[in-house]
Design a protein around this motif. Structure first.
Motif, PDB file in Angstrom:
ATOM      1  N   TYR A 281      -5.616   6.278  -5.306  1.00 26.59           N
ATOM      2  CA  TYR A 281      -4.655   7.060  -5.347  1.00 26.59           C
ATOM      3  C   TYR A 281      -3.433   6.692  -4.320  1.00 26.59           C
ATOM      4  CZ  TYR A 281      -6.854  10.577  -8.503  1.00 26.59           C
ATOM      5  OH  TYR A 281      -7.280  11.416  -9.491  1.00 26.59           O
ATOM      6  N   ARG A 282      -3.790   5.736  -3.292  1.00 20.81           N
ATOM      7  CA  ARG A 282      -3.103   5.230  -2.282  1.00 20.81           C
ATOM      8  C   ARG A 282      -2.455   6.239  -1.741  1.00 20.81           C
ATOM      9  NH1 ARG A 282      -5.176   1.230  -3.810  1.00 20.81           N
ATOM     10  NH2 ARG A 282      -4.188  -0.904  -4.308  1.00 20.81           N
ATOM     11  N   TYR A 283      -3.604   7.358  -1.168  1.00 24.72           N
ATOM     12  CA  TYR A 283      -3.179   8.306  -0.104  1.00 24.72           C
ATOM     13  C   TYR A 283      -2.564   7.776   1.137  1.00 24.72           C
ATOM     14  CZ  TYR A 283      -6.202  12.045  -2.345  1.00 24.72           C
ATOM     15  OH  TYR A 283      -6.652  13.043  -3.189  1.00 24.72           O
ATOM     16  N   PHE A 284      -1.491   8.365   1.311  1.00 24.69           N
ATOM     17  CA  PHE A 284      -0.803   8.045   2.928  1.00 24.69           C
ATOM     18  C   PHE A 284      -0.143   9.281   3.299  1.00 24.69           C
ATOM     19  CE2 PHE A 284       2.477   6.603  -0.149  1.00 24.69           C
ATOM     20  CZ  PHE A 284       3.737   7.181   0.378  1.00 24.69           C
ATOM     21  N   PRO A 285       0.056   9.439   4.640  1.00 27.23           N
ATOM     22  CA  PRO A 285       0.779  10.680   5.032  1.00 27.23           C
ATOM     23  C   PRO A 285       2.229  10.926   4.535  1.00 27.23           C
ATOM     24  CG  PRO A 285      -0.418   9.514   6.827  1.00 27.23           C
ATOM     25  CD  PRO A 285      -0.393   8.653   5.751  1.00 27.23           C
ATOM     26  N   ASP A 286       2.409  12.019   4.239  1.00 23.25           N
ATOM     27  CA  ASP A 286       3.900  12.247   3.568  1.00 23.25           C
ATOM     28  C   ASP A 286       4.930  11.987   4.713  1.00 23.25           C
ATOM     29  OD1 ASP A 286       6.253  13.034   2.520  1.00 23.25           O
ATOM     30  OD2 ASP A 286       5.134  14.268   1.025  1.00 23.25           O
ATOM     31  N   PRO A 287       5.824  11.137   4.610  1.00 18.37           N
ATOM     32  CA  PRO A 287       6.672  10.734   5.790  1.00 18.37           C
ATOM     33  C   PRO A 287       7.730  12.068   5.923  1.00 18.37           C
ATOM     34  CG  PRO A 287       6.997   9.257   4.237  1.00 18.37           C
ATOM     35  CD  PRO A 287       5.892   9.936   3.827  1.00 18.37           C
ATOM     36  N   ASP A 288       8.028  12.821   4.998  1.00 18.73           N
ATOM     37  CA  ASP A 288       8.720  13.990   4.873  1.00 18.73           C
ATOM     38  C   ASP A 288       8.322  14.996   5.540  1.00 18.73           C
ATOM     39  OD1 ASP A 288      10.687  12.166   3.413  1.00 18.73           O
ATOM     40  OD2 ASP A 288      10.150  13.179   1.466  1.00 18.73           O
ATOM     41  N   LEU A 289       7.021  15.307   5.769  1.00 17.83           N
ATOM     42  CA  LEU A 289       6.418  16.423   6.454  1.00 17.83           C
ATOM     43  C   LEU A 289       5.762  15.937   7.774  1.00 17.83           C
ATOM     44  CD1 LEU A 289       5.020  17.641   2.950  1.00 17.83           C
ATOM     45  CD2 LEU A 289       6.546  18.955   4.736  1.00 17.83           C
ATOM     46  N   LYS A 290       6.383  16.831   8.769  1.00 22.85           N
ATOM     47  CA  LYS A 290       5.323  16.828   9.804  1.00 22.85           C
ATOM     48  C   LYS A 290       3.956  17.204   9.838  1.00 22.85           C
ATOM     49  CE  LYS A 290       8.539  18.826  12.507  1.00 22.85           C
ATOM     50  NZ  LYS A 290       9.425  19.404  13.768  1.00 22.85           N
ATOM     51  N   PRO A 291       3.128  16.934  10.877  1.00 24.39           N
ATOM     52  CA  PRO A 291       1.800  17.588  10.571  1.00 24.39           C
ATOM     53  C   PRO A 291       1.832  19.122  10.916  1.00 24.39           C
ATOM     54  CG  PRO A 291       1.741  15.611  11.979  1.00 24.39           C
ATOM     55  CD  PRO A 291       3.035  15.706  11.787  1.00 24.39           C
ATOM     56  N   LEU A 292       1.031  19.780  10.222  1.00 24.91           N
ATOM     57  CA  LEU A 292       1.173  21.057  10.501  1.00 24.91           C
ATOM     58  C   LEU A 292       0.306  21.715  11.533  1.00 24.91           C
ATOM     59  CD1 LEU A 292       1.789  23.757   8.871  1.00 24.91           C
ATOM     60  CD2 LEU A 292      -0.379  23.525   7.577  1.00 24.91           C
ATOM     61  N   VAL A 293       1.101  22.276  12.463  1.00 25.30           N
ATOM     62  CA  VAL A 293       0.492  22.663  13.766  1.00 25.30           C
ATOM     63  C   VAL A 293       0.301  24.181  13.626  1.00 25.30           C
ATOM     64  CG1 VAL A 293       0.538  22.820  16.385  1.00 25.30           C
ATOM     65  CG2 VAL A 293       1.577  20.840  14.844  1.00 25.30           C
ATOM     66  N   LEU A 294      -0.934  24.668  14.054  1.00 29.23           N
ATOM     67  CA  LEU A 294      -1.216  26.042  13.896  1.00 29.23           C
ATOM     68  C   LEU A 294      -1.560  26.465  15.270  1.00 29.23           C
ATOM     69  CD1 LEU A 294      -3.179  26.423  10.743  1.00 29.23           C
ATOM     70  CD2 LEU A 294      -0.836  26.666  11.126  1.00 29.23           C
ATOM     71  N   THR A 295      -1.066  27.652  15.745  1.00 32.49           N
ATOM     72  CA  THR A 295      -1.400  28.278  17.166  1.00 32.49           C
ATOM     73  C   THR A 295      -2.591  29.189  17.002  1.00 32.49           C
ATOM     74  OG1 THR A 295      -0.063  30.006  17.016  1.00 32.49           O
ATOM     75  CG2 THR A 295       1.075  27.944  18.000  1.00 32.49           C
ATOM     76  N   THR A 296      -3.368  29.320  18.122  1.00 35.71           N
ATOM     77  CA  THR A 296      -4.505  30.232  18.099  1.00 35.71           C
ATOM     78  C   THR A 296      -3.835  31.335  17.856  1.00 35.71           C
ATOM     79  OG1 THR A 296      -4.348  29.785  20.407  1.00 35.71           O
ATOM     80  CG2 THR A 296      -6.290  28.859  19.295  1.00 35.71           C
ATOM     81  N   ASP A 297      -2.697  31.963  18.281  1.00 35.83           N
ATOM     82  CA  ASP A 297      -2.313  33.206  18.161  1.00 35.83           C
ATOM     83  C   ASP A 297      -1.769  33.447  16.870  1.00 35.83           C
ATOM     84  OD1 ASP A 297      -2.178  33.902  20.691  1.00 35.83           O
ATOM     85  OD2 ASP A 297       0.120  33.859  20.973  1.00 35.83           O
ATOM     86  N   ARG A 298      -1.431  32.504  16.225  1.00 31.61           N
ATOM     87  CA  ARG A 298      -1.032  32.697  14.583  1.00 31.61           C
ATOM     88  C   ARG A 298      -2.262  33.092  13.732  1.00 31.61           C
ATOM     89  NH1 ARG A 298       2.325  28.698  10.833  1.00 31.61           N
ATOM     90  NH2 ARG A 298       2.153  29.900   8.884  1.00 31.61           N
ATOM     91  N   ILE A 299      -3.390  32.300  14.174  1.00 33.72           N
ATOM     92  CA  ILE A 299      -4.685  32.414  13.486  1.00 33.72           C
ATOM     93  C   ILE A 299      -5.316  33.673  13.799  1.00 33.72           C
ATOM     94  CG2 ILE A 299      -7.024  31.479  13.157  1.00 33.72           C
ATOM     95  CD1 ILE A 299      -5.865  28.776  13.928  1.00 33.72           C
ATOM     96  N   ALA A 300      -5.126  34.071  14.998  1.00 33.08           N
ATOM     97  CA  ALA A 300      -5.585  35.433  15.489  1.00 33.08           C
ATOM     98  C   ALA A 300      -4.877  36.548  14.876  1.00 33.08           C
ATOM     99  CB  ALA A 300      -5.735  35.643  17.149  1.00 33.08           C
TER     100      ALA A 300
END
Ligand code: ADP
Ligand code: MG
Length: 493
Positions: A281-300
């Protein structure tokens, strides 16, 4: 937690069955994962398609935060570890219903790692099935090959709809365990409101990986059955696959790693294609999307909105209402059923609240569900109020009516929607608990049947039922059964 393995017997001895499941669950959300098009099911073909979903060049994906929240919630609901950073990758392959030429998915860094789902074995013993990961990805469009003799049709409404893929460890050992796992997962996502769990419409689809090996040896090569869309078919597909692999292995053959399809009309699986490996599948990080960052607040914050989940609710129902594990399981199977049950319990005015709650569970499971099935009526369309059901049981508990009369009143309640106490008055069905009335009838019946009394005393004990029945008949079924029994015992021993 117990380990209860499932073995199949072959000519060469026992084989252990190994099953791991990949469940695709469509995220409940108005819009798709990276485009603003509607994610609704059942619209006219190609009416819910954004430029991105159609693969037009130069269109950038924008992540739908609602879908992310739903994935976080599901991860928490299956006891997983929500990752502070996860990454979207491109999974490249060509297919006509995938105009982008790749699926945006998560590969090396999924949003959730770990977790577990507890199931019950057939004998009721609990077993924990570990979850490897949960990741988010886009769904593909839908191809239809049987509407035209030489053309295929493509509908892109589903292209880009948000999915969660939930991958289990290879820890299931029987068709029953696999079915119990999917049922439980389905219950959890429905409680959470993160997926509607509608398998018929494809909101939840299961890929089942199955292999057979001799106990004590390493796991063997597996075959994967794709896109099973009902819990019953899942059981059938696995049963079939076990037999197919058993025959091959016993005759010295080898299992090829491949993708198979289950055909419900024939009850068999057949080969679809040989299995791709991840590197194909030749996986590679999608250059159009930044890493998804989740804060502990959001999870809480999301954690704080979680409902009481089925396992905990079941424990509470057993403790608070003295329900059997079996009854509790039925009542917590859907959050709406559990809520309905508790609204009935809360409306009760019985003095022995636990006993009333237990009787109400019985009534709901046997009488109400029975009538719902017979009449094809859903819980939210019942012809009477929860308070009425509570009142009916209260009337049994306080001795106003017998359980038998209650069934008649229940039928009338269903027809008329009237309150049970009103029906008792209207139909004159109040239970007779007046000692003098009951004793008089018992005495009369004994006097008229002295021959039977002799026979009873001589050992024909089953005649006791004749006396009870005669008294009941004389009082039109309204006599308090406990009082009739007691007085009869006193008189004829
Ligand atoms: P892929 O993504 O290629 O399908 P994975 O390694 O992620 O492969 O595994 C997918 C599923 O297969 C998991 O649910 C896992 O538990 C299951 N699985 C892995 N090995 C076996 C095996 N030998 N027998 C049965 N199931 C297996
Ligand atoms: Mg797979």
């Amino acid at each position: 937690m117990s380990e209860n393995n499932y073995f199949v017997e072959g000519k060469t001895g026992l084989w252990e069955v190994v099953i791991g499941l990949e469940v695709h669950a469509q995220i409940s959300s108005k819009a798709k994962l990276f485009s603003g098009a509607s994610a609704e099911f059942g619209a006219d073909p190609n009416t819910h398609v954004d430029y991105l979903d159609a693969g037009l060049p130069g269109i950038l994906p924008v992540i739908n935060q609602r879908c992310v929240d739903q994935a976080i919630k599901t991860g928490l609901g299956i006891n997983g570890n929500v990752q502070p950073i996860s990454v979207f990758d491109r999974k490249n392959y060509f297919y006509a219903d995938l105009p982008l030429g790749y699926q945006i998915s998560q590969f090396e860094r999924p949003i959730v790692l770990g977790g577990y789902i507890d199931i019950n074995l057939e004998d009721g013993t609990p077993k924990r099935i570990n979850v490897t990961r949960l990741h988010m990805e886009q769904d593909a469009g839908k191809s239809t090959h049987d509407l035209h003799p030489s053309l295929s049709y493509i509908d892109l409404n589903r292209a880009g709809v948000a999915l969660m893929e939930i991958v289990s460890e290879p820890e299931m050992r029987s068709p029953h365990e696999a079915q119990a796992y999917v049922k439980k997962l389905r219950t959890i996502v429905r409680y959470l409101g993160t997926c509607d769990g509608n398998m018929e419409q494809g909101s939840m689809r299961v890929d089942a990986n199955i292999s057979l090996h001799k106990p004590g040896t390493p796991f063997a090569t597996r075959a994967e059955i794709k896109n099973v869309n009902s819990i019953r078919f899942l059981g059938q597909a696995i049963e079939y696959e076990i037999q197919r692999q058993l025959e091959i292995l016993e005759s010295g053959g080898e299992i090829v790693q491949e993708t198979r399809l289950f055909d419900p009309s024939k009850g068999e699986t057949r080969s679809m294609r040989s299995k791709e490996d991840a590197h194909d599948y030749r996986y590679f990080p999608d250059p159009d999307l930044k890493p998804l960052v989740l804060t502990t607040d959001r999870i809480a914050t999301i954690k704080a909105t979680m409902p009481e989940l089925p396992d905990i609710k079941k424990e509470r129902f057993m403790a608070d209402y003295s329900l059997s594990p079996y009854d509790a399981d039925i009542l917590v199977s859907e959050i709406e059923i559990a809520a309905y049950y508790e609204s009935v319990v809360k409306a009760s005015t019985a003095t022995d609240t636990k006993a009333a709650a237990k009787t109400m569970a019985n009534w709901l499971i046997v009488e109400v569900f029975g009538a719902m099935n017979r009449e094809g009526v859903a819980l939210d369309a019942l012809p009477f109020k929860p308070e009425h059901l509570a009142k009916l049981v209260d009337l049994i508990m306080d001795g106003t009516i017998s359980g038998k009369i209650a069934k008649d009143i229940f039928a009338k309640m269903w027809e008329s929607g009237k309150a049970p106490d009103a029906l008792v008055d209207e139909l004159g069905l109040k239970q007779i608990s007046d000692t003098s009335v009951i004793e008089k009838v018992v005495d009369d019946i004994i006097a008229a049947n002295m021959d039977k009394v002799e026979a009873y005393k001589g050992g024909k004990v089953q005649l006791f039922g004749f006396f009870v029945g005669s008294v009941m008949k004389a009082l039109e079924g309204k006599a308090n059964p406990g009082m009739v029994n007691n007085y009869l015992k006193k008189k004829i021993g």
